[in-house]
Design an enzyme around this catalytic site. Structure first.
Site, PDB file in Angstrom:
ATOM      1  N   GLU A 101       8.875   8.535  -2.546  1.00 11.48           N
ATOM      2  CA  GLU A 101       8.496   9.792  -1.701  1.00 11.48           C
ATOM      3  C   GLU A 101       7.911   9.706  -0.254  1.00 11.48           C
ATOM      4  O   GLU A 101       7.555   8.376   0.109  1.00 11.48           O
ATOM      5  CB  GLU A 101       6.538   9.223  -2.411  1.00 11.48           C
ATOM      6  CG  GLU A 101       6.580   9.415  -4.227  1.00 11.48           C
ATOM      7  CD  GLU A 101       5.457   9.499  -4.849  1.00 11.48           C
ATOM      8  OE1 GLU A 101       5.662   9.947  -5.767  1.00 11.48           O
ATOM      9  OE2 GLU A 101       4.688   9.265  -4.796  1.00 11.48           O
ATOM     10  N   ASN A 129      -7.187   2.684  -4.850  1.00 14.61           N
ATOM     11  CA  ASN A 129      -6.311   3.723  -5.244  1.00 14.61           C
ATOM     12  C   ASN A 129      -6.111   3.209  -6.864  1.00 14.61           C
ATOM     13  O   ASN A 129      -4.896   2.651  -6.699  1.00 14.61           O
ATOM     14  CB  ASN A 129      -5.356   4.717  -5.006  1.00 14.61           C
ATOM     15  CG  ASN A 129      -5.181   5.342  -3.731  1.00 14.61           C
ATOM     16  OD1 ASN A 129      -6.438   6.448  -4.254  1.00 14.61           O
ATOM     17  ND2 ASN A 129      -4.410   4.891  -2.994  1.00 14.61           N
ATOM     18  N   CYS A 181       3.534  10.028   6.193  1.00 10.48           N
ATOM     19  CA  CYS A 181       3.556   8.750   5.808  1.00 10.48           C
ATOM     20  C   CYS A 181       4.993   8.637   4.841  1.00 10.48           C
ATOM     21  O   CYS A 181       5.728   9.051   4.275  1.00 10.48           O
ATOM     22  CB  CYS A 181       2.378   8.703   4.923  1.00 10.48           C
ATOM     23  SG  CYS A 181       3.066   7.245   4.183  1.00 10.48           S
ATOM     24  N   LEU A 191      -3.711  -6.955   6.039  1.00  8.14           N
ATOM     25  CA  LEU A 191      -4.461  -8.177   5.722  1.00  8.14           C
ATOM     26  C   LEU A 191      -5.525  -8.164   4.533  1.00  8.14           C
ATOM     27  O   LEU A 191      -4.979  -9.112   4.091  1.00  8.14           O
ATOM     28  CB  LEU A 191      -5.794  -8.113   6.733  1.00  8.14           C
ATOM     29  CG  LEU A 191      -6.377  -9.099   7.498  1.00  8.14           C
ATOM     30  CD1 LEU A 191      -5.222 -10.428   8.138  1.00  8.14           C
ATOM     31  CD2 LEU A 191      -7.645  -9.371   8.323  1.00  8.14           C
ATOM     32  N   HIS A 192      -6.881  -7.180   4.060  1.00  2.00           N
ATOM     33  CA  HIS A 192      -7.107  -7.568   2.526  1.00  2.00           C
ATOM     34  C   HIS A 192      -7.494  -8.447   2.386  1.00  2.00           C
ATOM     35  O   HIS A 192      -8.436  -8.461   1.454  1.00  2.00           O
ATOM     36  CB  HIS A 192      -6.375  -6.601   1.443  1.00  2.00           C
ATOM     37  CG  HIS A 192      -5.395  -5.827   2.157  1.00  2.00           C
ATOM     38  ND1 HIS A 192      -5.819  -4.415   2.596  1.00  2.00           N
ATOM     39  CD2 HIS A 192      -4.084  -5.411   1.606  1.00  2.00           C
ATOM     40  CE1 HIS A 192      -4.305  -3.989   2.795  1.00  2.00           C
ATOM     41  NE2 HIS A 192      -3.485  -4.683   2.374  1.00  2.00           N
ATOM     42  N   CYS A 218      10.212  -3.126  -3.598  1.00  2.53           N
ATOM     43  CA  CYS A 218       9.053  -3.934  -2.211  1.00  2.53           C
ATOM     44  C   CYS A 218       9.075  -4.938  -3.105  1.00  2.53           C
ATOM     45  O   CYS A 218       8.390  -6.012  -4.233  1.00  2.53           O
ATOM     46  CB  CYS A 218       7.713  -3.595  -1.813  1.00  2.53           C
ATOM     47  SG  CYS A 218       7.328  -4.457  -0.521  1.00  2.53           S
ATOM     48  N   CYS A 267      -0.712  -3.392  -5.243  1.00  2.44           N
ATOM     49  CA  CYS A 267       0.009  -1.921  -5.076  1.00  2.44           C
ATOM     50  C   CYS A 267       1.332  -2.227  -6.402  1.00  2.44           C
ATOM     51  O   CYS A 267       1.965  -3.167  -7.203  1.00  2.44           O
ATOM     52  CB  CYS A 267       0.976  -2.610  -3.487  1.00  2.44           C
ATOM     53  SG  CYS A 267       1.992  -1.138  -3.241  1.00  2.44           S
ATOM     54  N   CYS A 293       2.158  -7.620  -3.383  1.00  2.00           N
ATOM     55  CA  CYS A 293       0.489  -7.507  -4.220  1.00  2.00           C
ATOM     56  C   CYS A 293       0.134  -6.874  -4.403  1.00  2.00           C
ATOM     57  O   CYS A 293       0.790  -6.240  -5.784  1.00  2.00           O
ATOM     58  CB  CYS A 293       0.347  -6.985  -2.728  1.00  2.00           C
ATOM     59  SG  CYS A 293       1.739  -7.667  -0.722  1.00  2.00           S
ATOM     60  N   CYS A 336      -0.521   7.377   0.529  1.00  2.00           N
ATOM     61  CA  CYS A 336       0.035   6.147   1.155  1.00  2.00           C
ATOM     62  C   CYS A 336      -0.562   4.393   0.268  1.00  2.00           C
ATOM     63  O   CYS A 336      -1.751   4.710   0.387  1.00  2.00           O
ATOM     64  CB  CYS A 336      -0.045   6.039   2.162  1.00  2.00           C
ATOM     65  SG  CYS A 336       0.595   6.889   3.823  1.00  2.00           S
TER      66      CYS A 336
HETATM   67  N1  SAH Z   1       4.714  -3.419   2.835  1.00  2.00           N
HETATM   68  C1  SAH Z   1       3.932  -1.926   4.414  1.00  2.00           C
HETATM   69  C2  SAH Z   1       3.811  -0.833   4.151  1.00  2.00           C
HETATM   70  C3  SAH Z   1       3.492  -0.254   3.014  1.00  2.00           C
HETATM   71  S1  SAH Z   1       1.794   0.384   1.971  1.00  2.00           S
HETATM   72  C4  SAH Z   1       2.461  -3.002   4.268  1.00  2.00           C
HETATM   73  O1  SAH Z   1       1.706  -3.582   2.964  1.00  2.00           O
HETATM   74  O2  SAH Z   1       1.640  -2.796   4.856  1.00  2.00           O
HETATM   75  C5  SAH Z   1       0.940   0.331   3.294  1.00  2.00           C
HETATM   76  C6  SAH Z   1      -0.804   0.186   2.718  1.00  2.00           C
HETATM   77  O3  SAH Z   1      -1.689   0.695   1.581  1.00  2.00           O
HETATM   78  C7  SAH Z   1      -0.738  -0.671   2.886  1.00  2.00           C
HETATM   79  O4  SAH Z   1      -2.430  -1.380   3.752  1.00  2.00           O
HETATM   80  C8  SAH Z   1      -1.476  -1.455   1.355  1.00  2.00           C
HETATM   81  O5  SAH Z   1      -1.809  -2.959   1.600  1.00  2.00           O
HETATM   82  C9  SAH Z   1      -1.558  -0.086   1.146  1.00  2.00           C
HETATM   83  N2  SAH Z   1      -1.964  -0.102  -0.387  1.00  2.00           N
HETATM   84  C10 SAH Z   1      -1.262  -0.750  -1.467  1.00  2.00           C
HETATM   85  N3  SAH Z   1      -2.195  -0.728  -2.834  1.00  2.00           N
HETATM   86  C11 SAH Z   1      -2.824   0.272  -2.183  1.00  2.00           C
HETATM   87  C12 SAH Z   1      -3.486   1.032  -3.395  1.00  2.00           C
HETATM   88  N4  SAH Z   1      -3.408   1.370  -5.078  1.00  2.00           N
HETATM   89  N5  SAH Z   1      -4.446   1.977  -3.106  1.00  2.00           N
HETATM   90  C13 SAH Z   1      -4.897   2.387  -1.323  1.00  2.00           C
HETATM   91  N6  SAH Z   1      -3.895   1.513  -0.282  1.00  2.00           N
HETATM   92  C14 SAH Z   1      -3.021   0.434  -0.716  1.00  2.00           C
HETATM   93 FE1  SF4 Z   2       4.927  -4.239  -0.262  1.00  2.00          FE
HETATM   94 FE2  SF4 Z   2       2.779  -3.035  -1.252  1.00  2.00          FE
HETATM   95 FE3  SF4 Z   2       2.474  -5.249  -0.710  1.00  2.00          FE
HETATM   96 FE4  SF4 Z   2       2.839  -2.803   1.366  1.00  2.00          FE
HETATM   97  S1  SF4 Z   2       1.392  -3.775  -0.313  1.00  2.00           S
HETATM   98  S2  SF4 Z   2       4.515  -5.303   1.651  1.00  2.00           S
HETATM   99  S3  SF4 Z   2       5.124  -2.269  -0.088  1.00  2.00           S
HETATM  100  S4  SF4 Z   2       3.530  -4.748  -2.052  1.00  2.00           S
END
Ligand code: SAH
Ligand code: SF4
Length: 355
Positions: free
Chosen positions: A93, A302, A106, A224-225, A113, A120, A117, A345
């Protein structure tokens, strides 16, 4: 007929070689580059300053491919989402998020991936494959096709002015193709997106950060999170391999010698997980300890079916932002966009869950 070479995704040297290999002069590469990336030509017959004979020869040897648009959705707030399909049927997407006089596209770098995480949706799907440089570049070209932004407009009049590498996939896990693609997208003779308007977001593959940023000149964002290793490792498995110390030292190296470089830290606020005042204070201390010029981007979570997390309530998000602001850090709270088409995104889906 012999195998045809795809032109999108070749760098300038490779394009020149492809042309000299079929007996053409090197200067043709310049013309072709302009047709592909400045005018956005999708058909050799558009290349009117080339003779018919040459156009036929190009057709016989090369292709110009865009991913197929499977679906395209426009949100009530004008955010647009495309589901794109590549030649082998794999899908990603892409999202366009408009602002008043500009907007960010984006783009994705992998199908799925491997980082896994916990919050995600992409991470719950495992890695299927890397995207090629051609597939990364041609995503953005589809967005330009949709908005008719060919030939490349001047920076001031651009609707699609920025690129965020924040779609599906971990860009530094597909480093070579991402570097190549970003250098094509930012080349001044073609698509010409300014390097300062491109942001690469990574979950923190520490050893690749400085090299990649050096090789592309784009901006850095770190997902970072969490403000400490125990918490970060529990939601981002990659942290066990590259803990915070390594990631933040890479950020220091990236900033060394260039006082204008900022790092944006993305921080997803998950209810009762990482959204306490204590976490915010730990974050401030962490930045001070490493002396990083930082700004934050606070991201509302989200949710997706089966994720097991809830978004942090607004009052906690605001309190978290205030602690960062009081310590001197910018910490805007990202406004959710395209909610009616689930287009943000970070919640992009692929094949199995889509359409
Ligand atoms: N893999 C890279 C870039 C893609 S993810 C990364 O992790 O940075 C892009 C952003 O979306 C990242 O900051 C990720 O942590 C965030 N993200 C992932 N899942 C999400 C969700 N469910 N709601 C909001 N942001 C999310
Ligand atoms: Fe991969 Fe999602 Fe973690 Fe980004 S946030 S590294 S897309 S698993």
């Amino acid at each position: 007929m012999a195998f045809k070479i795809e032109l999108i995704g070749l760098d300038k040297d490779e394009l020149q070689k492809a042309l000299t290999d079929i007996g053409e002069k090197p200067f043709r590469a310049k013309q072709l580059w302009q047709w592909l990336y400045y005018f956005g030509a999708t058909d050799f017959d558009m290349m009117t300053n080339l003779s018919k004979v040459l156009r036929q020869k190009l057709k016989d040897n090369f292709t110009i491919t865009r991913p197929k648009i499977v679906t395209e959705q426009l949100s009530s707030d004008k955010t647009r989402k495309w589901l794109l399909e590549f030649a082998d049927g794999e899908r990603v997407e892409m999202v366009y998020i408009p602002e008043v006089d500009r907007g960010a596209v984006c783009i994705s770098t992998q199908v799925g991936c491997a980082m896994g995480c916990k919050f995600c949706h992409t991470g719950s799907q495992k890695l299927t494959r890397n995207l090629t440089a051609a597939e990364i570049v041609s995503q953005f070209m589809v967005a330009r096709d949709t908005y008719g932004e060919w030939p490349s407009p001047t920076q001031e009049t651009r609707y699609l002015s920025n690129i965020v590498v924040m779609g599906m996939g971990e860009p530094l896990h597909n480093k070579d193709n991402v570097i190549k693609a970003l250098n094509i997208l930012t080349d001044g003779d073609g698509i010409a997106i300014s390097r300062r308007r491109v942001t690469l977001s990574t979950s923190g593959i520490a050893p690749q950060i400085v090299d990649t940023l050096q090789a592309t000149g784009v901006r850095l964002a770190i997902s970072l999170h969490a403000p400490n290793d125990a918490l970060r490792s529990s939601i981002m498995p990659i942290n066990k391999r590259y803990p915070l110390d390594e990631v933040l030292k890479a950020c220091q190296n990236y900033q060394a010698g260039d006082g204008s470089r900022y790092v944006t830290f993305e921080y997803l606020l998950l209810d009762e997980v990482n959204d306490s005042a204590d976490c915010a204070h730990q974050l401030v201390n962490l930045m001070k300890k490493y002396g990083i010029r930082a700004s934050f981007n606070l991201i509302p979570f989200n949710p997706w079916p089966g994720c097991g997390f809830k978004p942090s309530p607004n009052h906690k998000v605001r309190a978290f932002a205030k602690i960062l602001n009081d310590a001197g850090f910018a910490a805007p709270i990202r406004v959710a966009r395209g909610q009616d088409i689930l287009a943000a995104c970070g919640q992009l889906k692929s094949k199995k869950q889509s359409s």
